[in-house]
Design an enzyme around this catalytic site. Structure first.
Site, PDB file in Angstrom:
ATOM      1  CG  ASP A  47      -2.332   0.638   0.758  1.00 55.71           C
ATOM      2  OD1 ASP A  47      -2.320   1.860   0.494  1.00 55.71           O
ATOM      3  OD2 ASP A  47      -3.359  -0.064   0.667  1.00 55.71           O
ATOM      4  CG  ASP A 164     -18.866  -7.171 -14.244  1.00 57.96           C
ATOM      5  OD1 ASP A 164     -19.431  -6.229 -13.685  1.00 57.96           O
ATOM      6  OD2 ASP A 164     -17.639  -7.196 -14.453  1.00 57.96           O
ATOM      7  CG  HIS A 192     -15.552  -4.004 -14.286  1.00 59.72           C
ATOM      8  ND1 HIS A 192     -16.562  -4.768 -13.754  1.00 59.72           N
ATOM      9  CD2 HIS A 192     -15.223  -3.120 -13.315  1.00 59.72           C
ATOM     10  CE1 HIS A 192     -16.829  -4.362 -12.523  1.00 59.72           C
ATOM     11  NE2 HIS A 192     -16.033  -3.361 -12.227  1.00 59.72           N
ATOM     12  CB  SER A 247     -18.899  -4.355  -4.816  1.00 59.68           C
ATOM     13  OG  SER A 247     -17.950  -4.269  -5.852  1.00 59.68           O
TER      14      SER A 247
END
Ligand code: NAD
Ligand code: LMR
Length: 336
Positions: A47, A164, A192, A247
């Protein structure tokens, strides 16, 4: 000898590991959901500096969870250390879309990250490293990564459209009140994004050991050609609206599904959707990262060939390809 032979650990990189997908994803990997229940793993978590403390906390929790398969954890803000010898790279790091933002708004923030991380992966990852890009714009980030890491085989760079795909399976299962595991072979074509085309023309449902076409069982083309497609296309935005966050658990789960099927193979007579580089199949411009139906065997994906495409599908497949062509131009202009 009674000692069970242990497999060599596989090293998995998760970038953006202190974020919300990262927090859902790393325990799934450590439990074997990505690489199988007998496969030891070493986790590399990357990160950026402002998230370094939070990342340390995630590492502490991984240790506290005492996962039997977890053979090592590296938590770092150094991209070179993070990429060192990784076999699988799950690229989640970046800025997520917030309510009211279009995906194009996150483009300039994210493509430059993917350009920089491409060279680190190219130089330091294992030669056969498999890459899955999750961060948005996922297809275009993967394309940038591919262009700036020319020595990584193009077959090894993919993006996530499995979420998806799973959303489409979920909608059909809810509509017909059947088990989601009995629904198969939906297809996500393209980007996407909200131009993606969820296609059920070849999808089936297992009913008493026989496979029946989804179109026949749903028996409502108006719903399938309108509401169903729109629901899947807009599901990301609906989750953001409901959670005020994008999400995460479903994205993490889909990332595990994507890598698991890629490495361990797709079930018999079943395909899944993956964003992969186009070789021109189905008339899609070669070189785009476009979601196709694929089968996987021995660590390689192959685009399913020969599916019949009607006029309705052709139009939708071309529209989402056109958006990817525009994203590619925009991404390149962001990098100039
Ligand atoms: P988040 O903001 O919670 O986490 C992202 C993390 O990335 C943060 O910890 C941030 O510090 C880190 N980061 C930023 N720049 C970085 C860099 N240069 N290197 C390493 N790490 C960096 O976001 P999230 O909800 O976890 O979502 C992550 C990405 O995944 C977003 O782009 C989101 O839009 C995308 N997403 C994709 C799908 C899909 O199906 N493809 C689904 C959901 C979300
Ligand atoms: C999703 O599909 O849930 C994510 O890509 C979030 C988004 O921006 O749509």
């Amino acid at each position: 000898c009674l000692l069970k032979e242990e497999k060599e650990p596989i090293t998995v990189l998760v970038t953006g590991a202190a974020g919300q997908i990262g927090y859902a994803l790393v325990p799934m990997i450590a439990r074997g959901a990505m690489l199988g229940p007998n496969q030891p793993v070493i986790l590399h978590m990357l990160d950026i500096e402002p998230a370094a403390e939070a990342l340390k906390g995630v590492k502490m929790e991984l240790i506290d969870a005492a996962f039997p398969l977890l053979r090592g954890v590296v938590a770092t803000t150094d991209v070179v250390e993070a990429c060192k010898d990784v076999n699988v790279a799950v690229m989640v790091g970046g800025f997520p879309r917030k309510e009211g933002m279009e995906r194009k708004d996150v483009m300039s923030k994210n493509v430059s990250i993917y350009k920089a991380q491409a060279s680190a992966l190219e130089k330091h990852a294992a030669a056969d490293c498999k890459v899955l890009v999750v961060a948005n714009p996922a297809n275009t980030n993967a394309l940038i990564l591919k262009e700036f890491a020319p020595s990584i085989p193009e077959k090894n760079i993919t993006c996530l459209t499995r979420l998806d795909h799973n959303r489409a399976l979920g909608q059909i299962s809810e509509r017909l009140n059947v088990h989601v595991s009995d629904v198969k072979n939906v297809i996500i074509w393209g980007n996407h994004s909200s131009t993606q085309y969820p296609d059920v023309n070849h999808a089936t449902i297992t009913v008493s050991n026989a496979e029946k076409p989804v179109r026949e069982l749903v028996n409502d083309d108006t719903w399938l050609n309108n509401e169903f497609i729109a629901t899947v296309q807009q599901r990301g935005a609906a989750i953001i609206k409901a959670r005020k966050l994008s999400s995460a658990l479903s994205a993490a789960s889909a990332a595990c599904d994507h890598i698991r099927d890629w490495i361990l193979g797709t079930p018999k007579e079943t395909w899944v959707s993956m964003g992969v580089y186009s070789d021109g199949s189905y008339g899609i411009q070669a070189g785009l990262i476009y979601s196709f139906p694929v089968t996987c065997e021995k660590g390689d994906w192959t685009i399913v060939q020969g599916l019949k495409i009607d006029e309705f599908s052709r139009d939708k497949m071309d529209k989402t390809a056109q958006e990817l062509i525009e994203e590619k131009t925009l991404a390149k202009s962001c990098l100039e």
